[in-house]
Design a protein around this motif. Structure first.
Motif, PDB file in Angstrom:
ATOM      1  N   PHE A 154      85.777  22.940  36.674  1.00 58.52           N
ATOM      2  CA  PHE A 154      86.587  22.977  37.879  1.00 58.52           C
ATOM      3  C   PHE A 154      85.694  23.077  39.105  1.00 58.52           C
ATOM      4  O   PHE A 154      84.541  23.468  39.018  1.00 58.52           O
ATOM      5  N   ASP A 155      86.280  22.700  40.234  1.00 58.52           N
ATOM      6  CA  ASP A 155      85.589  22.759  41.517  1.00 58.52           C
ATOM      7  C   ASP A 155      85.868  24.132  42.116  1.00 58.52           C
ATOM      8  O   ASP A 155      86.995  24.422  42.523  1.00 58.52           O
ATOM      9  N   SER A 156      84.865  24.977  42.174  1.00 61.95           N
ATOM     10  CA  SER A 156      85.053  26.359  42.629  1.00 61.95           C
ATOM     11  C   SER A 156      85.374  26.443  44.120  1.00 61.95           C
ATOM     12  O   SER A 156      85.791  27.499  44.586  1.00 61.95           O
ATOM     13  N   SER A 209      85.220  34.058  39.837  1.00 62.74           N
ATOM     14  CA  SER A 209      84.064  34.596  39.137  1.00 62.74           C
ATOM     15  C   SER A 209      84.363  36.055  38.820  1.00 62.74           C
ATOM     16  O   SER A 209      84.654  36.836  39.723  1.00 62.74           O
ATOM     17  N   ILE A 210      84.302  36.412  37.557  1.00 64.30           N
ATOM     18  CA  ILE A 210      84.523  37.796  37.137  1.00 64.30           C
ATOM     19  C   ILE A 210      83.161  38.447  36.934  1.00 64.30           C
ATOM     20  O   ILE A 210      82.323  37.946  36.191  1.00 64.30           O
ATOM     21  N   ASP A 261      76.434  22.607  44.120  1.00 58.37           N
ATOM     22  CA  ASP A 261      76.608  23.838  43.357  1.00 58.37           C
ATOM     23  C   ASP A 261      78.014  24.384  43.547  1.00 58.37           C
ATOM     24  O   ASP A 261      78.220  25.438  44.128  1.00 58.37           O
ATOM     25  N   LYS A 262      78.985  23.628  43.059  1.00 53.96           N
ATOM     26  CA  LYS A 262      80.369  24.054  43.183  1.00 53.96           C
ATOM     27  C   LYS A 262      81.164  23.832  41.912  1.00 53.96           C
ATOM     28  O   LYS A 262      82.324  24.193  41.834  1.00 53.96           O
ATOM     29  N   PHE A 263      80.550  23.259  40.901  1.00 48.65           N
ATOM     30  CA  PHE A 263      81.239  22.977  39.649  1.00 48.65           C
ATOM     31  C   PHE A 263      80.909  24.058  38.632  1.00 48.65           C
ATOM     32  O   PHE A 263      79.751  24.401  38.416  1.00 48.65           O
ATOM     33  N   GLU A 264      81.952  24.599  38.028  1.00 46.38           N
ATOM     34  CA  GLU A 264      81.801  25.668  37.042  1.00 46.38           C
ATOM     35  C   GLU A 264      82.573  25.306  35.781  1.00 46.38           C
ATOM     36  O   GLU A 264      83.523  24.530  35.832  1.00 46.38           O
ATOM     37  N   ARG A 265      82.175  25.889  34.676  1.00 46.03           N
ATOM     38  CA  ARG A 265      82.871  25.689  33.403  1.00 46.03           C
ATOM     39  C   ARG A 265      83.644  26.954  33.085  1.00 46.03           C
ATOM     40  O   ARG A 265      83.096  28.054  33.080  1.00 46.03           O
ATOM     41  N   TYR A 317      82.781  38.881  31.844  1.00 47.37           N
ATOM     42  CA  TYR A 317      82.114  38.316  33.021  1.00 47.37           C
ATOM     43  C   TYR A 317      81.898  36.820  32.839  1.00 47.37           C
ATOM     44  O   TYR A 317      81.561  36.342  31.757  1.00 47.37           O
ATOM     45  N   GLY A 318      82.092  36.085  33.899  1.00 49.55           N
ATOM     46  CA  GLY A 318      81.889  34.648  33.887  1.00 49.55           C
ATOM     47  C   GLY A 318      82.846  33.966  34.842  1.00 49.55           C
ATOM     48  O   GLY A 318      83.538  34.621  35.629  1.00 49.55           O
ATOM     49  N   PHE A 319      82.920  32.645  34.766  1.00 50.90           N
ATOM     50  CA  PHE A 319      83.796  31.858  35.627  1.00 50.90           C
ATOM     51  C   PHE A 319      85.055  31.472  34.862  1.00 50.90           C
ATOM     52  O   PHE A 319      85.001  31.155  33.684  1.00 50.90           O
ATOM     53  N   TYR A 320      86.188  31.475  35.570  1.00 53.07           N
ATOM     54  CA  TYR A 320      87.476  31.135  34.985  1.00 53.07           C
ATOM     55  C   TYR A 320      88.242  30.220  35.924  1.00 53.07           C
ATOM     56  O   TYR A 320      88.242  30.433  37.134  1.00 53.07           O
ATOM     57  N   CYS A 321      88.944  29.241  35.350  1.00 54.94           N
ATOM     58  CA  CYS A 321      89.841  28.414  36.154  1.00 54.94           C
ATOM     59  C   CYS A 321      91.066  29.262  36.502  1.00 54.94           C
ATOM     60  O   CYS A 321      91.246  30.362  35.964  1.00 54.94           O
ATOM     61  N   ASP A 322      91.911  28.766  37.377  1.00 51.53           N
ATOM     62  CA  ASP A 322      93.080  29.531  37.825  1.00 51.53           C
ATOM     63  C   ASP A 322      94.025  29.879  36.678  1.00 51.53           C
ATOM     64  O   ASP A 322      94.709  30.885  36.720  1.00 51.53           O
ATOM     65  N   ASP A 323      94.085  29.035  35.645  1.00 49.80           N
ATOM     66  CA  ASP A 323      95.002  29.267  34.528  1.00 49.80           C
ATOM     67  C   ASP A 323      94.494  30.305  33.532  1.00 49.80           C
ATOM     68  O   ASP A 323      95.266  30.829  32.733  1.00 49.80           O
ATOM     69  N   CYS A 324      93.211  30.627  33.565  1.00 49.27           N
ATOM     70  CA  CYS A 324      92.620  31.482  32.522  1.00 49.27           C
ATOM     71  C   CYS A 324      92.121  32.833  32.995  1.00 49.27           C
ATOM     72  O   CYS A 324      91.569  33.592  32.193  1.00 49.27           O
ATOM     73  N   ARG A 325      92.297  33.193  34.263  1.00 51.90           N
ATOM     74  CA  ARG A 325      91.808  34.499  34.747  1.00 51.90           C
ATOM     75  C   ARG A 325      92.348  35.595  33.827  1.00 51.90           C
ATOM     76  O   ARG A 325      93.546  35.673  33.584  1.00 51.90           O
TER      77      ARG A 325
END
Length: 117
Positions: free
Chosen positions: A75-77, A83-84, A63-67, A107-115
């Motif tokens: 990405f590997d969290s 997580s916003i 449980d470490k992979f997020e979209r 709200y949701g998960f974001y990679c480092d480039d998209c926060r």
């Protein structure tokens, strides 16, 4: 990996293998040694739903992979991303915490480039 016997350590599953599975679910690629009558044809959202189910419910994937909600990459969290949610503080361009929090629609998960701040 690729063996049909023995046990598999969840910690050994890497982002490259998840991405390969994600692309296979969408019909984009298939390992040469595997042959199917029909290619999978899931959308990106459906494909990640399968990964999510395998992580959260069956617990056969770590449980470490997020979209990413921004660009759609996986990405590997454990190594990046964020997580916003209602408790996440906005960071200004100066690196300071802003007075406000993120709106619910972000709200949701974001990679480092998209926060989104």
């Amino acid at each position: 990996m690729g063996k049909n016997c023995g046990t598999m350590n969840l910690d050994d599953i890497e982002i490259e293998q998840i991405n390969e599975f994600y692309e296979w679910l969408q019909g984009k690629s298939c390992p040469d040694e595997l042959h199917f009558k029909e290619k999978m044809n899931l959308t990106e959202e459906q494909a990640f739903s399968v990964i999510y189910f395998l992580q959260e419910y069956l617990e056969v994937l770590p449980d470490k992979f997020e979209r990413c909600r921004g660009c759609g990459c996986i990405f590997d969290s454990y190594f990046g991303g964020t997580s916003i949610n209602e408790e996440t503080t906005i960071i200004t361009e100066d690196g300071e915490e802003a007075e406000a929090n993120f709106p619910e629609e972000t709200y949701g998960f974001y990679c480092d480039d998209c926060r989104p701040d």
